[in-house]
Design an enzyme around this catalytic site. Sequence first.
Site, PDB file in Angstrom:
ATOM      1  N   LYS A  35       0.840  -1.191   0.000  1.00  0.00           N
ATOM      2  CA  LYS A  35       0.000   0.000   0.000  1.00  0.00           C
ATOM      3  C   LYS A  35       0.876   1.242   0.000  1.00  0.00           C
ATOM      4  O   LYS A  35       1.760   1.392   0.848  1.00  0.00           O
ATOM      5  CB  LYS A  35      -0.913  -0.001   1.232  1.00  0.00           C
ATOM      6  CG  LYS A  35      -1.949   1.100   1.242  1.00  0.00           C
ATOM      7  CD  LYS A  35      -2.854   0.963   2.466  1.00  0.00           C
ATOM      8  CE  LYS A  35      -3.890   2.068   2.495  1.00  0.00           C
ATOM      9  NZ  LYS A  35      -4.739   1.973   3.718  1.00  0.00           N
ATOM     10  N   HIS A  78      -0.237   4.500   0.126  1.00  0.00           N
ATOM     11  CA  HIS A  78      -0.768   5.663   0.827  1.00  0.00           C
ATOM     12  C   HIS A  78      -1.185   5.264   2.242  1.00  0.00           C
ATOM     13  O   HIS A  78      -1.063   4.108   2.631  1.00  0.00           O
ATOM     14  CB  HIS A  78      -1.971   6.231   0.068  1.00  0.00           C
ATOM     15  CG  HIS A  78      -3.077   5.251  -0.116  1.00  0.00           C
ATOM     16  ND1 HIS A  78      -3.028   4.261  -1.083  1.00  0.00           N
ATOM     17  CD2 HIS A  78      -4.236   5.056   0.562  1.00  0.00           C
ATOM     18  CE1 HIS A  78      -4.124   3.515  -1.000  1.00  0.00           C
ATOM     19  NE2 HIS A  78      -4.871   3.978  -0.011  1.00  0.00           N
TER      20      HIS A  78
END
Length: 214
Positions: free
Chosen positions: A103, A105
Amino acid sequence: MFDYQKDFINFALRQEVLRFGEFTLKSGRISPYFFNAGLFNSGEALVELGKSYAETLVRSGLEFDVLFGPAYKGIPLGAATATMLAEHHQRPTPFTFNRKEVKAHGEGGQLVGADMRGKRVVIIDDVITAGTAIREVIPLIEEAGGIVAGVVIALNRQERGQGERSAIQEVEQDLTIPVISIIALEDVLKFVADQPNLTQHVTAIKAYRQAYGV
Protein backbone atom coordinates in the site's frame (compact mmCIF):
# COMPACT_ATOMS: atom_id res chain seq x y z
CA MET A 1 -7.94 -38.25 19.64
CA PHE A 2 -8.94 -35.43 21.95
CA ASP A 3 -12.56 -34.33 22.18
CA TYR A 4 -11.81 -31.02 20.45
CA GLN A 5 -10.47 -32.94 17.43
CA LYS A 6 -13.60 -35.07 17.25
CA ASP A 7 -15.70 -31.91 17.57
CA PHE A 8 -13.71 -30.33 14.74
CA ILE A 9 -14.29 -33.31 12.42
CA ASN A 10 -18.00 -33.38 13.28
CA PHE A 11 -18.30 -29.68 12.54
CA ALA A 12 -16.36 -30.05 9.27
CA LEU A 13 -18.80 -32.77 8.22
CA ARG A 14 -21.84 -30.67 9.11
CA GLN A 15 -20.45 -27.76 7.11
CA GLU A 16 -19.60 -30.12 4.22
CA VAL A 17 -16.02 -28.94 4.46
CA LEU A 18 -15.05 -32.60 4.79
CA ARG A 19 -16.72 -34.99 2.36
CA PHE A 20 -16.22 -38.61 1.37
CA GLY A 21 -16.63 -40.16 -2.05
CA GLU A 22 -14.45 -39.96 -5.15
CA PHE A 23 -12.72 -36.68 -5.99
CA THR A 24 -10.19 -35.88 -8.72
CA LEU A 25 -7.53 -33.62 -7.27
CA LYS A 26 -5.45 -31.04 -9.11
CA SER A 27 -2.58 -33.53 -8.97
CA GLY A 28 -4.71 -36.01 -10.92
CA ARG A 29 -4.97 -38.37 -7.96
CA ILE A 30 -8.39 -39.84 -7.17
CA SER A 31 -9.00 -39.12 -3.49
CA PRO A 32 -11.65 -40.80 -1.30
CA TYR A 33 -12.08 -37.59 0.68
CA PHE A 34 -12.10 -33.85 0.06
CA PHE A 35 -11.43 -31.00 2.49
CA ASN A 36 -12.52 -27.51 1.41
CA ALA A 37 -11.75 -25.01 4.17
CA GLY A 38 -13.33 -22.22 2.09
CA LEU A 39 -16.73 -23.54 3.23
CA PHE A 40 -16.00 -22.41 6.78
CA ASN A 41 -17.75 -19.19 5.81
CA SER A 42 -19.99 -18.09 8.67
CA GLY A 43 -19.67 -16.45 12.07
CA GLU A 44 -20.40 -19.78 13.72
CA ALA A 45 -17.66 -21.42 11.67
CA LEU A 46 -15.10 -18.79 12.67
CA VAL A 47 -15.93 -19.30 16.34
CA GLU A 48 -15.46 -23.07 16.04
CA LEU A 49 -12.30 -22.67 13.97
CA GLY A 50 -10.85 -20.18 16.43
CA LYS A 51 -11.51 -22.55 19.32
CA SER A 52 -9.86 -25.46 17.49
CA TYR A 53 -6.78 -23.50 16.43
CA ALA A 54 -6.37 -21.99 19.91
CA GLU A 55 -6.72 -25.38 21.63
CA THR A 56 -4.23 -26.95 19.22
CA LEU A 57 -1.73 -24.16 19.71
CA VAL A 58 -1.93 -24.23 23.51
CA ARG A 59 -1.69 -28.03 23.68
CA SER A 60 1.35 -28.01 21.39
CA GLY A 61 3.46 -26.24 23.99
CA LEU A 62 4.88 -24.00 21.26
CA GLU A 63 6.18 -20.68 22.62
CA PHE A 64 4.78 -17.67 20.75
CA ASP A 65 4.10 -13.94 21.09
CA VAL A 66 2.29 -12.97 17.87
CA LEU A 67 0.01 -14.69 15.34
CA PHE A 68 0.41 -14.08 11.61
CA GLY A 69 -2.35 -14.73 9.05
CA PRO A 70 -1.16 -14.93 5.42
CA ALA A 71 -3.45 -13.18 2.93
CA TYR A 72 -6.11 -14.04 2.28
CA LYS A 73 -7.49 -17.11 4.06
CA GLY A 74 -5.13 -16.72 6.98
CA ILE A 75 -6.45 -13.27 7.90
CA PRO A 76 -9.79 -14.33 9.46
CA LEU A 77 -8.12 -17.45 10.87
CA GLY A 78 -5.52 -15.39 12.68
CA ALA A 79 -8.15 -13.01 14.05
CA ALA A 80 -10.42 -15.86 15.20
CA THR A 81 -7.54 -17.69 16.87
CA ALA A 82 -6.37 -14.57 18.70
CA THR A 83 -9.94 -13.96 19.89
CA MET A 84 -10.31 -17.48 21.28
CA LEU A 85 -6.87 -17.48 22.89
CA ALA A 86 -7.95 -14.41 24.83
CA GLU A 87 -11.47 -15.63 25.63
CA HIS A 88 -10.81 -19.28 26.49
CA HIS A 89 -7.15 -19.42 27.48
CA GLN A 90 -6.55 -15.99 29.04
CA ARG A 91 -3.79 -15.35 26.52
CA PRO A 92 -4.32 -11.96 24.89
CA THR A 93 -2.23 -12.37 21.74
CA PRO A 94 -1.53 -9.72 19.08
CA PHE A 95 -1.90 -10.64 15.43
CA THR A 96 -0.62 -9.37 12.09
CA PHE A 97 -1.40 -10.05 8.45
CA ASN A 98 -0.03 -9.10 5.08
CA ARG A 99 -1.48 -7.47 1.99
CA LYS A 100 -0.92 -9.08 -1.38
CA GLU A 101 0.25 -5.72 -2.70
CA VAL A 102 2.19 -2.95 -0.99
CA LYS A 103 0.00 0.00 0.00
CA ALA A 104 1.51 3.31 -1.13
CA HIS A 105 -0.77 5.66 0.83
CA GLY A 106 -2.09 5.94 4.38
CA GLU A 107 0.01 3.87 6.76
CA GLY A 108 1.64 2.26 3.70
CA GLY A 109 3.59 -0.97 3.57
CA GLN A 110 2.57 -4.59 3.19
CA LEU A 111 1.94 -5.55 6.82
CA VAL A 112 -1.01 -4.66 9.03
CA GLY A 113 -1.26 -5.26 12.76
CA ALA A 114 1.08 -5.89 15.67
CA ASP A 115 4.78 -5.09 15.80
CA MET A 116 6.77 -8.30 15.35
CA ARG A 117 10.26 -7.02 16.24
CA GLY A 118 11.98 -9.54 18.47
CA LYS A 119 8.77 -11.55 18.82
CA ARG A 120 8.14 -15.27 18.26
CA VAL A 121 5.59 -15.52 15.45
CA VAL A 122 3.24 -18.40 14.66
CA ILE A 123 1.72 -18.54 11.17
CA ILE A 124 -1.98 -19.56 11.05
CA ASP A 125 -3.24 -21.04 7.76
CA ASP A 126 -5.82 -23.57 6.53
CA VAL A 127 -3.75 -26.24 4.78
CA ILE A 128 -0.31 -26.58 3.22
CA THR A 129 -0.59 -27.82 -0.36
CA ALA A 130 2.77 -26.80 -1.80
CA GLY A 131 4.11 -24.56 0.97
CA THR A 132 4.16 -21.53 -1.32
CA ALA A 133 2.21 -19.18 0.96
CA ILE A 134 4.39 -20.04 3.95
CA ARG A 135 7.60 -19.50 1.99
CA GLU A 136 6.31 -16.14 0.74
CA VAL A 137 5.46 -14.70 4.15
CA ILE A 138 8.50 -15.88 6.11
CA PRO A 139 10.76 -13.20 4.52
CA LEU A 140 8.12 -10.55 5.37
CA ILE A 141 8.11 -11.66 9.00
CA GLU A 142 11.90 -11.77 9.22
CA GLU A 143 12.28 -8.39 7.51
CA ALA A 144 9.94 -6.98 10.16
CA GLY A 145 12.20 -8.40 12.87
CA GLY A 146 10.04 -11.37 13.79
CA ILE A 147 11.23 -14.89 14.55
CA VAL A 148 9.13 -17.62 12.93
CA ALA A 149 8.29 -20.13 15.67
CA GLY A 150 6.04 -22.46 13.71
CA VAL A 151 2.90 -22.96 11.63
CA VAL A 152 -0.57 -24.17 12.64
CA ILE A 153 -2.94 -25.57 10.01
CA ALA A 154 -6.34 -27.28 10.01
CA LEU A 155 -5.51 -30.57 8.25
CA ASN A 156 -2.33 -32.52 7.66
CA ARG A 157 -3.10 -34.71 4.63
CA GLN A 158 -0.01 -36.86 5.36
CA GLU A 159 0.42 -37.21 1.62
CA ARG A 160 3.49 -37.19 -0.61
CA GLY A 161 3.99 -34.42 -3.11
CA GLN A 162 5.83 -35.09 -6.35
CA GLY A 163 8.78 -36.46 -4.42
CA GLU A 164 9.01 -38.69 -1.36
CA ARG A 165 8.22 -35.97 1.16
CA SER A 166 4.94 -34.22 1.88
CA ALA A 167 4.67 -30.45 1.52
CA ILE A 168 4.56 -30.23 5.32
CA GLN A 169 7.73 -32.29 5.68
CA GLU A 170 9.41 -30.04 3.13
CA VAL A 171 8.45 -26.93 5.10
CA GLU A 172 9.58 -28.47 8.40
CA GLN A 173 12.88 -29.78 7.08
CA ASP A 174 13.81 -27.01 4.64
CA LEU A 175 12.78 -24.11 6.90
CA THR A 176 13.49 -25.84 10.25
CA ILE A 177 10.15 -24.90 11.80
CA PRO A 178 7.43 -27.15 13.25
CA VAL A 179 4.07 -27.52 11.50
CA ILE A 180 1.19 -28.42 13.83
CA SER A 181 -2.28 -29.45 12.68
CA ILE A 182 -5.70 -29.57 14.34
CA ILE A 183 -6.21 -32.99 12.75
CA ALA A 184 -4.30 -35.31 10.44
CA LEU A 185 -5.60 -37.87 7.97
CA GLU A 186 -4.92 -40.62 10.50
CA ASP A 187 -7.35 -38.89 12.87
CA VAL A 188 -9.97 -38.76 10.14
CA LEU A 189 -9.45 -42.47 9.51
CA LYS A 190 -9.90 -43.30 13.20
CA PHE A 191 -13.04 -41.17 13.35
CA VAL A 192 -14.55 -42.76 10.24
CA ALA A 193 -13.82 -46.26 11.54
CA ASP A 194 -15.87 -45.49 14.68
CA GLN A 195 -18.91 -44.16 12.81
CA PRO A 196 -21.31 -46.85 11.51
CA ASN A 197 -22.60 -44.52 8.78
CA LEU A 198 -19.07 -43.83 7.50
CA THR A 199 -17.23 -47.14 7.84
CA GLN A 200 -17.79 -47.91 4.14
CA HIS A 201 -15.09 -45.32 3.37
CA VAL A 202 -12.38 -46.91 5.55
CA THR A 203 -11.03 -49.29 2.89
CA ALA A 204 -10.68 -46.52 0.27
CA ILE A 205 -8.95 -44.15 2.70
CA LYS A 206 -6.52 -46.87 3.81
CA ALA A 207 -5.75 -47.72 0.18
CA TYR A 208 -5.11 -44.04 -0.61
CA ARG A 209 -2.77 -43.74 2.38
CA GLN A 210 -0.97 -46.88 1.28
CA ALA A 211 -0.45 -45.43 -2.21
CA TYR A 212 0.42 -41.81 -1.38
CA GLY A 213 0.93 -41.51 2.37
CA VAL A 214 4.02 -40.47 4.29
